[in-house]
Design a protein around this motif. Structure first.
Motif, mmCIF file in Angstrom:
data_model
loop_
_atom_site.group_PDB
_atom_site.id
_atom_site.type_symbol
_atom_site.label_atom_id
_atom_site.label_comp_id
_atom_site.label_asym_id
_atom_site.label_seq_id
_atom_site.Cartn_x
_atom_site.Cartn_y
_atom_site.Cartn_z
ATOM 1 N N PHE A 25 0.802 -1.225 0.000
ATOM 2 C CA PHE A 25 0.000 0.000 0.000
ATOM 3 C C PHE A 25 0.840 1.282 0.000
ATOM 4 C CE2 PHE A 25 -2.320 3.404 2.122
ATOM 5 C CZ PHE A 25 -3.477 3.468 1.355
ATOM 6 N N TYR A 349 -5.077 0.129 -2.888
ATOM 7 C CA TYR A 349 -5.320 -1.010 -1.993
ATOM 8 C C TYR A 349 -5.059 -2.358 -2.668
ATOM 9 C CZ TYR A 349 -7.590 2.400 1.093
ATOM 10 O OH TYR A 349 -7.859 3.474 1.908
ATOM 11 N N ALA A 359 -9.374 -2.941 3.724
ATOM 12 C CA ALA A 359 -8.170 -3.091 4.545
ATOM 13 C C ALA A 359 -8.344 -4.176 5.608
ATOM 14 C CB ALA A 359 -7.816 -1.753 5.202
ATOM 15 N N SER A 362 -9.707 -7.886 2.735
ATOM 16 C CA SER A 362 -8.738 -8.510 1.829
ATOM 17 C C SER A 362 -7.672 -9.317 2.578
ATOM 18 C CB SER A 362 -8.075 -7.454 0.933
ATOM 19 O OG SER A 362 -9.045 -6.637 0.325
ATOM 20 N N ASN A 371 -1.303 -9.569 2.345
ATOM 21 C CA ASN A 371 -1.758 -8.176 2.254
ATOM 22 C C ASN A 371 -1.334 -7.454 3.534
ATOM 23 O OD1 ASN A 371 -3.274 -7.263 -0.139
ATOM 24 N ND2 ASN A 371 -4.633 -8.986 0.280
ATOM 25 N N LEU A 374 -1.991 -3.645 4.343
ATOM 26 C CA LEU A 374 -3.326 -3.040 4.357
ATOM 27 C C LEU A 374 -3.849 -2.684 5.752
ATOM 28 C CD1 LEU A 374 -5.302 -4.785 1.472
ATOM 29 C CD2 LEU A 374 -4.248 -2.524 1.539
ATOM 30 N N ALA A 377 -3.149 0.798 6.483
ATOM 31 C CA ALA A 377 -3.620 1.838 5.565
ATOM 32 C C ALA A 377 -4.754 2.625 6.209
ATOM 33 C CB ALA A 377 -4.080 1.207 4.252
#
Lengths: 476, 199
Positions: A25, A349, A359, A362, A371, A374, A377
């Motif tokens: 991200f 994203y 966020a 996922s 991920n 995220l 984020a």
């Protein structure tokens, strides 16, 4: 592979679908932030939708009661998910539909491609659907020589622009009218070269372009907003009428839905048909909602297939805290209030699920390691929790997932050193004195040296006080 | 193991690791209220539907004022014939093909329920409303609603509807907000919606 292993909760497989970004991200966000046009488009769009939504939510005296009911219904769904899915299957089957089960994206794509092939058509019309984007169904169609036609205006803009969606509800939110006109002129066959950038003119161009596809394509693919276990009824909410076209005109309808979209009873729609339009498009009711149960002789598709999709949802369900992300009704209210989303847009994203809900959803669908950036984020401001019509505590989930994300190797060493210093008063006092040295270094001292520089890459180190509490206490 | 068995086993295993507590759903939201016709008219108009409040005997004249003379109008089989003006060409739905429906100037239907809070009319495929395609392809939809069919809230409407019927909830003409969040009326569905509200 053993039977026990097969039956354990599993995350979404790699190499298919759109749940994983190509880069973390922060890297993607940095590029998005440098795009001034993107930031203008996003700022305008999110401010508009926040104002509209706020106004129509203000009209509803029992909004908080509806949110509480919506949240409780979804918690009840998750607690009884297996039996509700079996009930839904029985009701849809009794009404003349065929139910398929897909453990992951690959299975779902194979089922849908086979069903389309069986109709003999090399083209399929599609209603906007997050689930089919998640599994990369269009790519699977293209590999199989089938042309998918996106019929939602924004999805059409994205498809013709060879672009990616950037918002759950308004996938072309990152494009302004001038850019959309350019895309239509470049990529829409048969478009009037005198096309202007008036939204009404652009919408009329899409109407002309898609009419023939609606009338001549024998098979459609849709998602579902809700599926009622008690009756076997499916519901799709939309605005443009492209959904009605796809759900009514073809001979065959294939609906792909995540298993969490089931609701127990007809009266549960009391709640969601009030929450969803007001929270998402900021309308009292979206222009069109279609509901159908299996097959109706003489009206609409005479062949109906429902594909129930897991693709990582069982893994989300296994996390006692994280499972509330499955309450999501895809309204996108959390995107529109998020200060991070408003500045970076959805592409940063990586996944088809952007913004605060993305966020937290996922990383759980893929496993946090895939991920890992995220859950960070976010500024944890909490606006998303306030806006969520089904009260998903997104900040709580973000912190929960940060715990599970891999941490930098130096972090535990630094924490151990800090703990040791705090445990030894003389060492702690010396460390406090040492921080005062930084007052002499001026602005350059606002960043930490490696390996701690990551902490100050996005924030200044606070100024140390001129006097510590102990010094003040000693001097009283 | 079939995919069905795999998914159900996974979900059961997920719930076994941390079994959720049984949930009581609070239903203290508004179920119903007075069916306020002024509110219905206000909400319909706000979403760019045209509203006509007339007596049942005036329906044909009202329709004659909406459509051009000699307009072709698609009509579901059970629609009261007295609602149609003599000046129009009536296309009764005896299994009309899509091209003929799409080429018609207008469609006239009745409704099953209307919701005052949201400015919504709901069609349920009864014989005076017809197949879903009838109210979809023509560019002009005229929908006739009786006051007795108007309810206040979404829950009250759901309570009156039969889930097994194909349902179409219509709130204003087809619209999109996909370009800069600017609402544009008229994309794929009928671009013009008239609601004739009878006492």
């Amino acid at each position: 592979m053993t039977r026990t292993f097969l039956g354990m909760p599993a995350t979404a497989p790699k190499g298919v679908g759109q749940l994983r970004g190509a880069e973390p991200f922060p890297a993607a966000a940095r590029r998005a932030l440098a795009d001034a046009q993107l930031r203008r488009n996003l700022g305008h769009a999110t401010a508009t939708i926040r104002a509209k939504s706020g106004a129509v939510i203000g009209e509803v005296p029992d909004w908080e009661q509806l949110r509480a009911a919506g949240s409780a219904i979804k918690a009840d769904v998750l607690a009884r998910l297996p039996e509700l899915l079996e009930q839904l299957e029985a009701q849809v089957t009794a009404a003349g539909g065929v139910v398929h089960w897909a453990a992951d994206a690959n299975e779902a794509n194979a089922i849908v491609v086979d069903l389309v092939r069986a109709t003999g058509s090399d083209r399929v019309i599609k209603v906007k659907s997050m689930a089919t984007q998640e599994i990369g169904l269009n790519e699977a169609f293209e590999s199989a020589g089938i042309v998918p036609v996106e019929t939602d205006l924004a999805e059409l803009i994205v498809q013709l622009g060879d672009d990616r969606p950037s918002h759950i509800l308004v996938p072309a939110i990152h494009r302004n009218r001038a850019e959309i006109r350019e895309i239509f002129l470049r990529a829409m066959p048969g478009v009037d070269p005198a096309l202007t950038d008036e939204p009404a003119v652009l919408a009329a161009a899409a109407r002309r372009f898609l009419r023939q596809a609606f009338l001549s394509t024998p098979v459609a693919v849709s998602g579902a907003n809700f599926a009622v276990a008690e009756t076997g009824t499916l519901a799709v909410v939309e605005s443009e009428g492209n959904g009605r076209m796809c759900l009514t005109l073809p001979e065959t309808l294939i609906t792909v839905m995540g298993v969490e979209k089931v609701v127990p009873a007809w009266r549960d729609l009391d709640v969601f048909l009030q929450l969803l339009p007001r929270a998402s498009t900021g309308e009292r009711m979206n222009p069109y909602t279609s509901m159908w149960t299996g097959v109706t002789p003489g009206d609409g598709p005479q062949e109906f297939h429902l594909v129930l999709l897991d693709n990582g949802r069982s893994a989300v369900l296994a996390d006692e805290v994280g499972r509330q992300a499955l309450h999501c009704i895809r309204c996108s209210a959390c995107l529109n209030v998020c200060p991070v989303y408003e500045r970076t847009g959805g592409h940063a994203y990586g996944s088809v699920y952007p913004g605060p809900i993305g966020a937290v959803l996922s990383p759980q669908l893929t496993g946090v390691a895939d991920n890992a950036s995220l859950p960070y984020a976010s500024s944890l401001c909490g606006a998303c929790y306030d806006a969520c019509p089904v009260k998903i505590n997104i900040p709580e989930l973000l912190v929960h997932l940060r715990d599970q994300a891999p941490h930098p190797p130096g972090e535990s060493a630094v924490m151990a050193a800090a703990a040791y210093a705090m445990d030894h008063p003389a060492l702690f006092a010396a460390a406090q004195r040492a921080t005062r040295l930084r007052r002499l270094t001026g602005r350059r001292g606002q960043a930490l040296p490696p390996p701690l520089s990551g902490w100050t890459a996005g924030r200044d180190l606070p100024d140390p006080p001129t006097q510590t509490f102990r010094q003040w206490w000693a001097s009283r | 193991m079939t995919a069905r068995e795999v998914i159900l086993a996974r979900l059961r295993a997920a719930l076994d690791t941390a079994a959720p507590l049984p949930v009581e759903v609070p239903r203290d939201y508004r179920r119903d209220g007075p069916a306020d016709l002024d509110r219905l008219v206000d909400r319909l108009t706000d979403y760019r539907a045209h509203v006509h409040q007339v007596a049942e005997a005036e329906v044909a004249d009202t329709i004659a004022g909406i459509v051009p003379a000699a307009a072709s109008i698609v009509v579901p089989p059970g629609l009261p014939p007295a609602w149609l003006p003599p000046t129009v060409t009536v296309l009764p739905d005896d299994d009309l093909d899509n091209a003929r429906i799409a080429a018609a100037d207008a469609v006239v239907t009745a409704a099953a329920v209307a919701i005052a809070d949201t400015g919504t009319v709901v069609l349920d495929g009864s014989s005076d409303q017809g197949r879903r395609v009838l109210s979809l392809l023509p560019d002009l939809h005229i929908c006739v609603v009786h006051t007795a069919q108007v309810v206040a809230t979404v829950p009250a409407a759901l309570a009156r509807l039969t889930p097994r019927r194909p349902l179409t909830w219509i709130s204003g003409p087809s619209a999109t907000s996909d370009i800069e969040l600017t609402r544009v009326e008229g994309v794929h569905g009928p671009r013009t919606l008239h609601v004739i509200l009878l006492p």
